[in-house]
Design a protein around this motif. Structure first.
Motif, PDB file in Angstrom:
ATOM      1  N   VAL A  38      -1.010 -26.406  -1.164  1.00  0.00           N
ATOM      2  CA  VAL A  38      -0.874 -27.547  -0.245  1.00  0.00           C
ATOM      3  C   VAL A  38      -1.731 -28.694  -0.771  1.00  0.00           C
ATOM      4  O   VAL A  38      -2.879 -28.485  -1.170  1.00  0.00           O
ATOM      5  CB  VAL A  38      -1.326 -27.154   1.183  1.00  0.00           C
ATOM      6  CG1 VAL A  38      -1.255 -28.353   2.125  1.00  0.00           C
ATOM      7  CG2 VAL A  38      -0.476 -25.996   1.714  1.00  0.00           C
ATOM      8  N   ASP A  39      -1.176 -29.918  -0.785  1.00  0.00           N
ATOM      9  CA  ASP A  39      -1.929 -31.042  -1.343  1.00  0.00           C
ATOM     10  C   ASP A  39      -3.078 -31.446  -0.413  1.00  0.00           C
ATOM     11  O   ASP A  39      -3.044 -31.197   0.792  1.00  0.00           O
ATOM     12  CB  ASP A  39      -1.005 -32.234  -1.602  1.00  0.00           C
ATOM     13  CG  ASP A  39      -0.418 -32.770  -0.308  1.00  0.00           C
ATOM     14  OD1 ASP A  39      -1.026 -33.663   0.299  1.00  0.00           O
ATOM     15  OD2 ASP A  39       0.648 -32.270   0.103  1.00  0.00           O
ATOM     16  N   ILE A  40      -4.071 -32.085  -0.987  1.00  0.00           N
ATOM     17  CA  ILE A  40      -5.305 -32.393  -0.267  1.00  0.00           C
ATOM     18  C   ILE A  40      -5.073 -33.359   0.899  1.00  0.00           C
ATOM     19  O   ILE A  40      -5.739 -33.264   1.936  1.00  0.00           O
ATOM     20  CB  ILE A  40      -6.415 -32.910  -1.226  1.00  0.00           C
ATOM     21  CG1 ILE A  40      -7.792 -32.929  -0.516  1.00  0.00           C
ATOM     22  CG2 ILE A  40      -6.076 -34.266  -1.793  1.00  0.00           C
ATOM     23  CD1 ILE A  40      -8.341 -31.573  -0.164  1.00  0.00           C
ATOM     24  N   ASP A  41      -4.118 -34.266   0.775  1.00  0.00           N
ATOM     25  CA  ASP A  41      -3.841 -35.198   1.882  1.00  0.00           C
ATOM     26  C   ASP A  41      -3.359 -34.447   3.123  1.00  0.00           C
ATOM     27  O   ASP A  41      -3.760 -34.762   4.250  1.00  0.00           O
ATOM     28  CB  ASP A  41      -2.796 -36.239   1.470  1.00  0.00           C
ATOM     29  CG  ASP A  41      -3.364 -37.234   0.463  1.00  0.00           C
ATOM     30  OD1 ASP A  41      -4.612 -37.341   0.386  1.00  0.00           O
ATOM     31  OD2 ASP A  41      -2.579 -37.884  -0.259  1.00  0.00           O
ATOM     32  N   GLU A  56      -8.121 -20.162   0.439  1.00  0.00           N
ATOM     33  CA  GLU A  56      -7.438 -20.334  -0.852  1.00  0.00           C
ATOM     34  C   GLU A  56      -7.388 -18.998  -1.595  1.00  0.00           C
ATOM     35  O   GLU A  56      -8.307 -18.186  -1.508  1.00  0.00           O
ATOM     36  CB  GLU A  56      -8.179 -21.367  -1.708  1.00  0.00           C
ATOM     37  CG  GLU A  56      -8.035 -22.799  -1.213  1.00  0.00           C
ATOM     38  CD  GLU A  56      -6.668 -23.421  -1.518  1.00  0.00           C
ATOM     39  OE1 GLU A  56      -5.977 -22.913  -2.433  1.00  0.00           O
ATOM     40  OE2 GLU A  56      -6.303 -24.399  -0.842  1.00  0.00           O
ATOM     41  N   ASN A  57      -6.301 -18.803  -2.345  1.00  0.00           N
ATOM     42  CA  ASN A  57      -6.126 -17.580  -3.124  1.00  0.00           C
ATOM     43  C   ASN A  57      -6.687 -17.684  -4.533  1.00  0.00           C
ATOM     44  O   ASN A  57      -6.986 -16.674  -5.156  1.00  0.00           O
ATOM     45  CB  ASN A  57      -4.635 -17.240  -3.250  1.00  0.00           C
ATOM     46  CG  ASN A  57      -4.056 -16.744  -1.954  1.00  0.00           C
ATOM     47  OD1 ASN A  57      -4.164 -17.407  -0.930  1.00  0.00           O
ATOM     48  ND2 ASN A  57      -3.453 -15.573  -1.985  1.00  0.00           N
ATOM     49  N   ARG A  58      -6.795 -18.921  -5.021  1.00  0.00           N
ATOM     50  CA  ARG A  58      -7.193 -19.095  -6.419  1.00  0.00           C
ATOM     51  C   ARG A  58      -8.475 -19.910  -6.522  1.00  0.00           C
ATOM     52  O   ARG A  58      -8.614 -20.953  -5.886  1.00  0.00           O
ATOM     53  CB  ARG A  58      -6.081 -19.800  -7.207  1.00  0.00           C
ATOM     54  CG  ARG A  58      -4.812 -18.975  -7.310  1.00  0.00           C
ATOM     55  CD  ARG A  58      -3.716 -19.758  -8.010  1.00  0.00           C
ATOM     56  NE  ARG A  58      -2.474 -19.013  -8.048  1.00  0.00           N
ATOM     57  CZ  ARG A  58      -2.176 -18.090  -8.957  1.00  0.00           C
ATOM     58  NH1 ARG A  58      -3.040 -17.799  -9.907  1.00  0.00           N
ATOM     59  NH2 ARG A  58      -1.019 -17.464  -8.904  1.00  0.00           N
ATOM     60  N   VAL A  59      -9.353 -19.441  -7.388  1.00  0.00           N
ATOM     61  CA  VAL A  59     -10.633 -20.120  -7.580  1.00  0.00           C
ATOM     62  C   VAL A  59     -10.427 -21.544  -8.088  1.00  0.00           C
ATOM     63  O   VAL A  59     -11.114 -22.477  -7.659  1.00  0.00           O
ATOM     64  CB  VAL A  59     -11.526 -19.306  -8.554  1.00  0.00           C
ATOM     65  CG1 VAL A  59     -12.766 -20.078  -8.941  1.00  0.00           C
ATOM     66  CG2 VAL A  59     -11.904 -17.971  -7.915  1.00  0.00           C
ATOM     67  N   GLN A  60      -9.458 -21.713  -8.971  1.00  0.00           N
ATOM     68  CA  GLN A  60      -9.214 -23.039  -9.557  1.00  0.00           C
ATOM     69  C   GLN A  60      -8.901 -24.072  -8.475  1.00  0.00           C
ATOM     70  O   GLN A  60      -9.417 -25.191  -8.483  1.00  0.00           O
ATOM     71  CB  GLN A  60      -8.065 -22.952 -10.569  1.00  0.00           C
ATOM     72  CG  GLN A  60      -7.990 -24.117 -11.543  1.00  0.00           C
ATOM     73  CD  GLN A  60      -9.297 -24.379 -12.290  1.00  0.00           C
ATOM     74  OE1 GLN A  60      -9.986 -23.451 -12.697  1.00  0.00           O
ATOM     75  NE2 GLN A  60      -9.670 -25.638 -12.435  1.00  0.00           N
ATOM     76  N   GLU A  61      -8.045 -23.682  -7.522  1.00  0.00           N
ATOM     77  CA  GLU A  61      -7.703 -24.608  -6.430  1.00  0.00           C
ATOM     78  C   GLU A  61      -8.907 -24.868  -5.530  1.00  0.00           C
ATOM     79  O   GLU A  61      -9.114 -25.992  -5.069  1.00  0.00           O
ATOM     80  CB  GLU A  61      -6.535 -24.049  -5.606  1.00  0.00           C
ATOM     81  CG  GLU A  61      -5.171 -24.376  -6.190  1.00  0.00           C
ATOM     82  CD  GLU A  61      -4.040 -24.187  -5.189  1.00  0.00           C
ATOM     83  OE1 GLU A  61      -3.905 -24.999  -4.259  1.00  0.00           O
ATOM     84  OE2 GLU A  61      -3.289 -23.210  -5.350  1.00  0.00           O
ATOM     85  N   LEU A  62      -9.681 -23.835  -5.280  1.00  0.00           N
ATOM     86  CA  LEU A  62     -10.894 -24.010  -4.467  1.00  0.00           C
ATOM     87  C   LEU A  62     -11.826 -25.028  -5.107  1.00  0.00           C
ATOM     88  O   LEU A  62     -12.330 -25.936  -4.443  1.00  0.00           O
ATOM     89  CB  LEU A  62     -11.641 -22.676  -4.332  1.00  0.00           C
ATOM     90  CG  LEU A  62     -11.372 -21.824  -3.099  1.00  0.00           C
ATOM     91  CD1 LEU A  62     -12.071 -20.492  -3.226  1.00  0.00           C
ATOM     92  CD2 LEU A  62     -11.798 -22.531  -1.819  1.00  0.00           C
ATOM     93  N   LYS A  63     -12.022 -24.881  -6.404  1.00  0.00           N
ATOM     94  CA  LYS A  63     -12.943 -25.784  -7.130  1.00  0.00           C
ATOM     95  C   LYS A  63     -12.487 -27.240  -7.039  1.00  0.00           C
ATOM     96  O   LYS A  63     -13.294 -28.158  -6.955  1.00  0.00           O
ATOM     97  CB  LYS A  63     -13.040 -25.364  -8.605  1.00  0.00           C
ATOM     98  CG  LYS A  63     -13.965 -24.183  -8.843  1.00  0.00           C
ATOM     99  CD  LYS A  63     -13.871 -23.688 -10.273  1.00  0.00           C
ATOM    100  CE  LYS A  63     -14.435 -24.687 -11.269  1.00  0.00           C
ATOM    101  NZ  LYS A  63     -14.341 -24.174 -12.660  1.00  0.00           N
ATOM    102  N   GLN A  64     -11.171 -27.424  -7.049  1.00  0.00           N
ATOM    103  CA  GLN A  64     -10.640 -28.793  -6.993  1.00  0.00           C
ATOM    104  C   GLN A  64     -10.722 -29.368  -5.577  1.00  0.00           C
ATOM    105  O   GLN A  64     -10.978 -30.565  -5.396  1.00  0.00           O
ATOM    106  CB  GLN A  64      -9.176 -28.797  -7.458  1.00  0.00           C
ATOM    107  CG  GLN A  64      -9.015 -28.561  -8.953  1.00  0.00           C
ATOM    108  CD  GLN A  64      -7.584 -28.219  -9.342  1.00  0.00           C
ATOM    109  OE1 GLN A  64      -6.702 -28.074  -8.487  1.00  0.00           O
ATOM    110  NE2 GLN A  64      -7.344 -28.065 -10.640  1.00  0.00           N
ATOM    111  N   LYS A  65     -10.515 -28.529  -4.564  1.00  0.00           N
ATOM    112  CA  LYS A  65     -10.378 -29.030  -3.193  1.00  0.00           C
ATOM    113  C   LYS A  65     -11.705 -29.167  -2.451  1.00  0.00           C
ATOM    114  O   LYS A  65     -11.858 -30.076  -1.627  1.00  0.00           O
ATOM    115  CB  LYS A  65      -9.426 -28.120  -2.405  1.00  0.00           C
ATOM    116  CG  LYS A  65      -7.971 -28.276  -2.853  1.00  0.00           C
ATOM    117  CD  LYS A  65      -7.065 -27.237  -2.202  1.00  0.00           C
ATOM    118  CE  LYS A  65      -5.615 -27.435  -2.636  1.00  0.00           C
ATOM    119  NZ  LYS A  65      -4.727 -26.379  -2.125  1.00  0.00           N
TER     120      LYS A  65
END
Length: 227
Positions: A38-41, A56-65
């Motif tokens: 899901v996008d940050i907006d 979140e399921n993925r660390v990469q997405e967590l780090k970005q969000k």
């Protein structure tokens, strides 16, 4: 009313109805919005509508969000590789997916380096599905006893994933068994263990999970994509 607002309203009404049926207080249920892909907006809009917990399921997405919405409570709900632990310890409020001993050791090591304690849920594979992570119910006692060696981990409850079934009612025995396990181990006392939470139930079966004792429900598609 936007689609997101409408979806949220419906989900909250369904939570209330399930609580009413089970004689529970809806305020005791933590709604974790599963925001993977899901996008940050959209996530920010959900936050403005009162959602404060995101999973979140993925660390990469967590780090970005996380840096884009640091005031939210972020949860790691997917399988966690030991080499990614360093990226989330101290940044998430709860790790739902503690599913093996070497992961517990790695979380403890990172937490010690940061002079903090980390809250985790022990993931239990109640249904015994080979493709699903989680420890076997028979191994729970040994794990809880062993965690006393790890002074920077706190096991604050259990998590499970029911099989994806056409009829959500068929997931009830899975949720009931997890609740029974918590009841059993709550009667004993283990250092670093306080079984406050049952994290179980997703978009397709969260009402059943609440009826069986879930304190945390992880809902994605019913919020972000409609049903």
């Amino acid at each position: 009313m936007s689609g997101l607002e409408n979806n949220l309203k419906q989900v909250r009404e369904r939570i209330e109805k399930a609580c009413l049926k089970a004689g529970r207080n809806p305020a005791d249920i933590m709604l974790v919005a599963v925001s993977k892909t899901v996008d940050i907006d959209t996530i920010k809009k959900a936050y403005e509508l009162g959602i404060t917990h995101f999973g979140e399921n993925r660390v990469q997405e967590l780090k970005q969000k996380i840096p884009l919405l640091p005031q939210a409570n972020w949860h790691m709900i997917g399988r966690l590789q030991t080499n990614k632990v360093k990226d989330i310890v101290g940044k998430v409020v709860l790790i739902h997916s503690l599913d093996r001993w070497n992961l517990a050791e790695e979380i403890n090591k990172r937490a010690r380096a940061l002079h903090m304690n980390v809250s985790t849920l022990l993931q239990i594979n109640i249904a015994g599905e080979e493709q699903k992570a989680g420890i076997a119910p028979d191994d729970v006692e040994y794990f809880l006893e062993s965690v006393s060696q790890l002074d920077h981990i706190r096991i604050t409850g259990f998590m499970t994933m029911a099989p994806l079934l056409d009829n959500p009612e068929e997931a009830r025995p899975v949720f009931r068994e997890l609740a029974q396990l918590r009841q059993k181990f709550r009667q004993k006392s283990y250092p670093n263990v306080e079984l406050k939470y049952l994290s179980m139930g997703m978009s397709q079966d969260f009402e059943i999970a609440i009826e069986e004792g879930a304190d945390i429900v992880r809902i994605g598609s019913a919020i972000f994509h409609g049903e």
